[in-house]
Write a protein that holds these residues in place. Sequence first.
Motif, short mmCIF file in Angstrom:
data_model
loop_
_atom_site.label_atom_id
_atom_site.label_comp_id
_atom_site.label_asym_id
_atom_site.label_seq_id
_atom_site.Cartn_x
_atom_site.Cartn_y
_atom_site.Cartn_z
N SER A 86 0.74 -1.18 0.09
CA SER A 86 0.17 -0.15 0.18
C SER A 86 0.89 1.25 0.01
CB SER A 86 -0.97 -0.01 1.30
OG SER A 86 -1.72 -1.12 1.08
N ILE A 87 1.99 1.21 0.33
CA ILE A 87 3.01 2.21 0.69
C ILE A 87 3.65 2.47 -0.90
CG2 ILE A 87 4.99 3.06 1.62
CD1 ILE A 87 4.08 1.92 4.35
N SER A 88 4.26 1.31 -1.31
CA SER A 88 5.26 1.26 -2.28
C SER A 88 4.75 0.92 -3.55
CB SER A 88 6.51 0.33 -1.66
OG SER A 88 7.03 0.66 -0.59
N SER A 89 4.88 1.83 -4.45
CA SER A 89 4.39 1.46 -6.01
C SER A 89 5.18 2.45 -6.99
CB SER A 89 2.87 1.76 -6.27
OG SER A 89 2.46 1.51 -7.44
N GLU A 90 5.63 1.63 -7.97
CA GLU A 90 6.43 2.24 -9.05
C GLU A 90 5.81 3.47 -9.56
OE1 GLU A 90 9.02 1.70 -13.18
OE2 GLU A 90 8.02 -0.08 -12.05
N GLY A 91 6.13 4.61 -9.46
CA GLY A 91 5.53 5.76 -10.21
C GLY A 91 4.40 6.55 -9.05
N TRP A 92 4.29 6.11 -7.88
CA TRP A 92 3.04 6.61 -7.11
C TRP A 92 3.76 6.59 -5.81
CZ3 TRP A 92 0.49 5.44 -2.43
CH2 TRP A 92 -0.74 6.04 -2.41
N GLN A 93 3.67 7.93 -4.99
CA GLN A 93 4.31 8.05 -3.69
C GLN A 93 3.40 8.90 -2.72
OE1 GLN A 93 8.40 9.22 -3.15
NE2 GLN A 93 7.73 11.00 -1.72
N PRO A 94 2.94 8.10 -1.80
CA PRO A 94 1.70 8.67 -1.01
C PRO A 94 2.12 9.95 -0.48
CG PRO A 94 2.68 7.10 0.35
CD PRO A 94 3.44 6.94 -1.09
N ASN A 95 1.07 11.02 -0.19
CA ASN A 95 1.58 12.29 0.38
C ASN A 95 0.34 12.54 1.65
OD1 ASN A 95 -0.99 13.05 -0.95
ND2 ASN A 95 0.18 14.36 -2.60
N MET A 96 -0.31 11.74 1.88
CA MET A 96 -1.35 11.49 2.85
C MET A 96 -1.64 10.02 3.47
SD MET A 96 -2.38 14.68 3.29
CE MET A 96 -4.08 14.51 4.28
N ILE A 97 -1.85 10.06 4.78
CA ILE A 97 -1.95 8.92 5.40
C ILE A 97 -3.21 8.84 6.26
CG2 ILE A 97 -1.23 7.03 7.16
CD1 ILE A 97 1.67 8.07 6.69
N LEU A 98 -4.05 7.89 5.80
CA LEU A 98 -5.40 7.62 6.85
C LEU A 98 -4.84 6.26 7.47
CD1 LEU A 98 -8.19 8.02 7.81
CD2 LEU A 98 -9.17 7.21 5.79
N ASP A 99 -4.99 6.24 8.77
CA ASP A 99 -4.72 5.25 9.57
C ASP A 99 -5.57 4.84 10.65
OD1 ASP A 99 -2.85 2.72 10.13
OD2 ASP A 99 -0.90 4.03 10.45
N ASP A 100 -5.73 3.28 10.99
CA ASP A 100 -6.35 2.96 12.27
C ASP A 100 -5.54 2.21 13.02
OD1 ASP A 100 -8.20 2.16 14.07
OD2 ASP A 100 -9.67 1.60 12.22
N GLY A 101 -4.87 2.54 13.86
CA GLY A 101 -3.91 1.96 14.70
C GLY A 101 -2.69 2.18 14.51
N GLY A 102 -2.25 2.69 13.62
CA GLY A 102 -0.86 3.47 13.56
C GLY A 102 0.28 2.54 12.77
N ASP A 103 -0.15 1.21 12.29
CA ASP A 103 0.89 0.50 11.66
C ASP A 103 1.35 1.15 10.51
OD1 ASP A 103 0.88 -1.67 13.99
OD2 ASP A 103 -1.24 -1.98 13.05
N LEU A 104 0.55 1.35 9.71
CA LEU A 104 1.01 1.93 8.44
C LEU A 104 2.08 3.27 8.69
CD1 LEU A 104 -0.82 2.35 5.05
CD2 LEU A 104 0.71 4.12 5.86
N THR A 105 1.60 3.94 9.59
CA THR A 105 2.45 5.02 10.02
C THR A 105 3.74 4.61 10.47
OG1 THR A 105 0.44 6.65 10.36
CG2 THR A 105 2.58 7.21 11.38
N HIS A 106 3.66 3.60 11.37
CA HIS A 106 5.00 3.14 11.74
C HIS A 106 5.75 2.54 10.80
CE1 HIS A 106 7.54 1.10 14.69
NE2 HIS A 106 7.60 -0.16 13.97
N VAL A 107 5.46 1.68 9.92
CA VAL A 107 5.96 1.23 8.91
C VAL A 107 6.83 2.22 7.98
CG1 VAL A 107 6.00 -0.05 6.83
CG2 VAL A 107 4.96 -1.16 8.84
N MET A 108 6.04 3.22 7.45
CA MET A 108 6.66 4.20 6.72
C MET A 108 7.56 5.19 7.59
SD MET A 108 4.57 7.21 4.61
CE MET A 108 3.76 6.23 3.83
#
Length: 506
Positions: free
Chosen positions: A191-213
């Motif tokens: 969900s974070i990493s994709s060729e040609g696509w870089q996130p500029n916003m995070i919507l999280d529930d629990g903080g795990d995606l935020t932590h990984v990034m």
Amino acid sequence: MDERRGKTPPKRSSRGRRSVSQSSTDSYSSASYSGSSSDEDDVSPREKHQDATSAQVHTNGASANKGRAKTQTNSKGFSDFCVKNIRQAAFGRREIEIAEQEMPGLMALRKRASGDTPLKGAKIAGCTHLTAQAAVLIETLVACGASVRWCACNIYSTQNEVAAALAEAGYPIFAWRGETEDDFWWCIEKSISSEGWQPNMILDDGGDLTHVMYKKHPHMFGMIKGIVEESVTGVHRLYQLSKSGTLTVPAMNVNDSVTKQKFDNLYSCRESVLDALKRTTDIMFGGKHVVVCGYGEVGKGCCSALRGLGAIVCVTEIDPICALQASMEGFKVVTLNEVIRQVDVVITASGNKNVVTRDHLDRMKTGCVVCNMGHSNTEIDVDSLRTPELTWEKVRSQVDHVLWPDGKRIILLAEGRLVNLSCSSVPSFVVSITAATQALALIELFNAPAGRYKQDVYLLPKKMDEYVASLHLPAFDAHLTELSDEQARYLGIGKAGPFKPNYYRY
């Protein structure tokens, strides 16, 4: 940071095979969904996804993939997703349509905001429960101009057919019910990493995606314009980063917004706790002795529902204010040690760790039902039950007997994870309130001028809370009284609000 999922459960045989009958055509709408999965679903979704990747690097793709699972693509050839079975898409779409009818506030926001596309240019990495209600939020964000990549924050709450419907619509979705621990982190990475696509916003529930990034992709994390977090666990982690001075982006604490605390936590749990317990145990609550650990908004909702069905409810609390509230509502406030041998049902709703310990579990009477309504799966010490002297028996999906050597058994639901989302569902209307709050928080952070928000954690502005509430009032044919100019001056507020100061306790 993986506290909410715990260890991957051991493999156990289950009764019956789940099936999907499919026609000989390729149309996804022609399948007949039984609520289960097919023989093809015995193959890991990751294996199907990896086959798609390997097919791109092998020139002799047919021979390279011989004997392996068939690559999943949607009807338009899109394959940047990993779900259980794309053929369930038509059924998931119907569930989303039902949810839309019960989410008037979010649909009204979609209608009002889509014309202005306030999220144009936003690239949102999302990690939430992947349900029909979440799908309505995702498609609302896209209607507002955003592009998204999404995964699930809980390994048991994903509705596979809904994930398939979103993948069929062309969204990169990486989630399926029953992920392993390794699958969970892999889905976050996708969900974070994709060729040609870089996130500029995070919507999280629990903080795990935020932590990984934050830990693994610090450069990418530095490019984030804002984080929106809706759970106690995730918000706590954000405040820890802020306190240590290591939070490098502004974040919005949706969990403590009025529209989340007073509606989702209270009213949603009031209905869904009974739904989950009835579906899993067929228990009759009249006359049963129930202890609810924690009398916050979630605990209040649970206690209210259980008493309404005739249960004898007592409460454990650490906070004297919450304990006094429980006492004045007629609930006896006790310690768990006082009642653990007598109770029929134990429900945790504290957000804490090891609220129910192995010592408590050892002293429970046979047949006691144990479950968790709090966000973290750390409230019940489930790991302490994975020992050689205890036997686990699978009863049905998300229901286990844990047997002691003397023949005693307890009934453990969802292995200590969030029981309402793992074993039933939550009311779409209440989720609409929380989802609209999340959407507005994303819009606010994405469009805020430089300097409005520093590298800290913020509460949703009171005006936005009131706006979210107003979006849902037409569903009840509710009519607000309007202040006169004289009344507004007397109160010292604007006629259009906000009507309460930030310190007001609803």
